[in-house]
Design an enzyme around this catalytic site. Structure first.
Site, PDB file in Angstrom:
ATOM      1  N   HIS A 125      34.813 106.131  27.257  1.00  0.00           N
ATOM      2  CA  HIS A 125      35.599 105.195  26.453  1.00  0.00           C
ATOM      3  C   HIS A 125      36.523 106.023  25.566  1.00  0.00           C
ATOM      4  CE1 HIS A 125      36.468 101.229  25.130  1.00  0.00           C
ATOM      5  NE2 HIS A 125      35.867 101.282  23.964  1.00  0.00           N
ATOM      6  N   HIS A 136      31.396  91.435  28.447  1.00  0.00           N
ATOM      7  CA  HIS A 136      32.563  91.995  27.772  1.00  0.00           C
ATOM      8  C   HIS A 136      33.829  91.494  28.484  1.00  0.00           C
ATOM      9  CE1 HIS A 136      35.097  95.140  25.802  1.00  0.00           C
ATOM     10  NE2 HIS A 136      34.149  95.134  24.878  1.00  0.00           N
ATOM     11  N   ASP A 192      34.192  95.360  17.176  1.00  0.00           N
ATOM     12  CA  ASP A 192      33.595  94.218  17.903  1.00  0.00           C
ATOM     13  C   ASP A 192      32.138  94.476  18.280  1.00  0.00           C
ATOM     14  OD1 ASP A 192      34.772  96.141  19.671  1.00  0.00           O
ATOM     15  OD2 ASP A 192      34.809  94.714  21.335  1.00  0.00           O
ATOM     16  N   HIS A 193      31.674  95.730  18.167  1.00  0.00           N
ATOM     17  CA  HIS A 193      30.293  96.045  18.541  1.00  0.00           C
ATOM     18  C   HIS A 193      29.363  96.254  17.342  1.00  0.00           C
ATOM     19  CE1 HIS A 193      31.085  96.745  22.941  1.00  0.00           C
ATOM     20  NE2 HIS A 193      32.304  96.684  22.442  1.00  0.00           N
ATOM     21  N   ASP A 206      31.081  99.930  26.570  1.00  0.00           N
ATOM     22  CA  ASP A 206      32.482  99.940  27.004  1.00  0.00           C
ATOM     23  C   ASP A 206      32.719 101.245  27.760  1.00  0.00           C
ATOM     24  OD1 ASP A 206      32.591  97.677  25.485  1.00  0.00           O
ATOM     25  OD2 ASP A 206      34.290  98.289  24.259  1.00  0.00           O
ATOM     26  N   HIS A 226      28.984 102.081  20.585  1.00  0.00           N
ATOM     27  CA  HIS A 226      30.049 102.837  19.919  1.00  0.00           C
ATOM     28  C   HIS A 226      30.500 102.070  18.682  1.00  0.00           C
ATOM     29  CE1 HIS A 226      32.171  99.985  22.438  1.00  0.00           C
ATOM     30  NE2 HIS A 226      33.342 100.293  21.903  1.00  0.00           N
ATOM     31  N   HIS A 285      33.407 100.751  17.636  1.00  0.00           N
ATOM     32  CA  HIS A 285      34.488  99.776  17.537  1.00  0.00           C
ATOM     33  C   HIS A 285      33.946  98.521  16.851  1.00  0.00           C
ATOM     34  CE1 HIS A 285      37.227 101.540  20.923  1.00  0.00           C
ATOM     35  NE2 HIS A 285      37.619 101.915  19.717  1.00  0.00           N
TER      36      HIS A 285
HETATM   37 ZN   LIG Z   1      34.307  96.359  23.105  1.00  0.00          ZN
HETATM   38 ZN   LIG Z   2      35.334  99.664  22.590  1.00  0.00          ZN
END
Ligand SMILES: [Zn+2]
Ligand SMILES: [Zn+2]
Length: 309
Positions: free
Chosen positions: A145, A273, A72-73, A215, A68, A70
């Site tokens: 998510h 994670h 951080d990914h 996530d 996805h 976000h």
């Molecule tokens: Zn994450």
């Molecule tokens: Zn996420």
């Protein structure tokens, strides 16, 4: 394409943190190396340096699957692509992920003037879509998510059955290249006789498989799709006493990850994670192992090798 039956399959955790990096945990990125073919699942900031430190060749990355969008990914993507470009990559790279991936990646690349010298194929996937690559498939399914988000199931194709060498020896067929061709599923002409692999091979042997949750809250459709996998890589952002936090942010606890492994009859589970609040994550591991004993807590650079079935 015939499969190399001795092929090596390894999962290397390059980033096992959540949302923010810590001294010990980089942001989400997991490599699956099968022979010389590398797939990355997510590519958080710092992933390219983690790859280099792990000893895996970043030039052998064939595809990056993004769960996805976000930060951080995905924030490691432009840097990694730029380094591949500066290193003279010419082979195409596949970047696959949820709807919206193309726009996000093009915008990230345009901000940093990222002109690439190799072809970048961007594929937006939806629930049920599948990628086919030599010797393997990767299926996407919707995860639970707080935005458009995917889990992935990586499956090797079945391998040909075991060769009945004794029968071939009895027939007088000399050991050597004929045996390896039959083992690969090829018909062989020998002394005017056609040797058919179906006559000398046992039943097909299942390939190995890995599921990656991304996530997500615990998800019944991942249980169905990941039935019997060799390794379930599941997010475990929180401990059980913070389940309300997990629910509020659409994440899972380590105990819920273990329930997922149990229900999907996975052979092993890796928790990843991990929230930066857990300086000592042994509680997460303990809570999971009480439910599913064959659980690993992934730290950066943990490697799990999956033996042939
Ligand atoms: Zn994450
Ligand atoms: Zn996420």
């Amino acid at each position: 394409m015939p499969l190399d039956v001795t092929v090596f399959l390894e999962v290397v955790f390059l980033g096992t943190g959540a949302s923010v990096p810590t001294r010990d945990r980089s942001l989400p990125c997991t490599a699956v190396r099968r022979g010389s073919d590398i797939t990355l699942f997510d590519c958080g900031e710092g992933s390219q340096r983690q790859l280099m430190c792990s000893g895996l060749s970043f030039m052998k990355v064939e595809r990056i699957l993004v769960s996805h969008l976000h930060g951080d990914h995905i924030l490691g993507i432009p840097g990694l692509l730029q380094t591949m470009s500066l290193s003279g990559r010419s082979r195409p790279l596949l970047l696959a992920g949820p709807i919206g991936l193309e726009k996000s990646v093009q915008e990230m690349l345009s901000i940093c003037n990222g002109e690439l010298v190799f072809p970048l194929e961007i594929l937006e996937m939806q629930d049920g879509d599948m990628i086919e690559a030599p010797g393997l498939t990767i299926c996407a399914l919707r995860s639970l998510h707080n935005m458009e988000s995917l889990s992935f199931v990586y499956r090797e194709l079945a391998r040909p059955g075991k060769l009945d060498r004794r029968r071939l020896v009895e027939l007088g067929v000399p050991e050597g290249p004929i045996y390896s061709r039959l083992q690969k599923g090829e018909s062989v002409l020998w002394q005017g006789k056609s040797l058919e692999p179906s006559e000398y091979l046992g039943p097909e042997r299942p390939g190995r498989s890995i599921a990656y949750s991304g996530d997500s809250l615990p998800n019944e459709s991942l249980v169905i799709q990941s039935k019997g996998v060799d390794l379930l890589i599941h997010e475990a952002t929180f401990a059980e006493n913070e389940r309300h936090m997990a629910e509020a942010h659409y994440h899972s606890t380590s105990a819920q990850a273990a329930q997922m492994a149990l229900k999907s009859e996975a052979r092993s589970l890796a928790l990843t994670h991990i929230s930066s609040r857990y300086k000592d994550p042994s509680l997460l591991l303990k809570e999971a192992q009480e439910i599913f004993s064959n659980t690993h807590l992934a730290n950066d650079f943990l490697s799990i090798k999956l033996p042939l079935r």
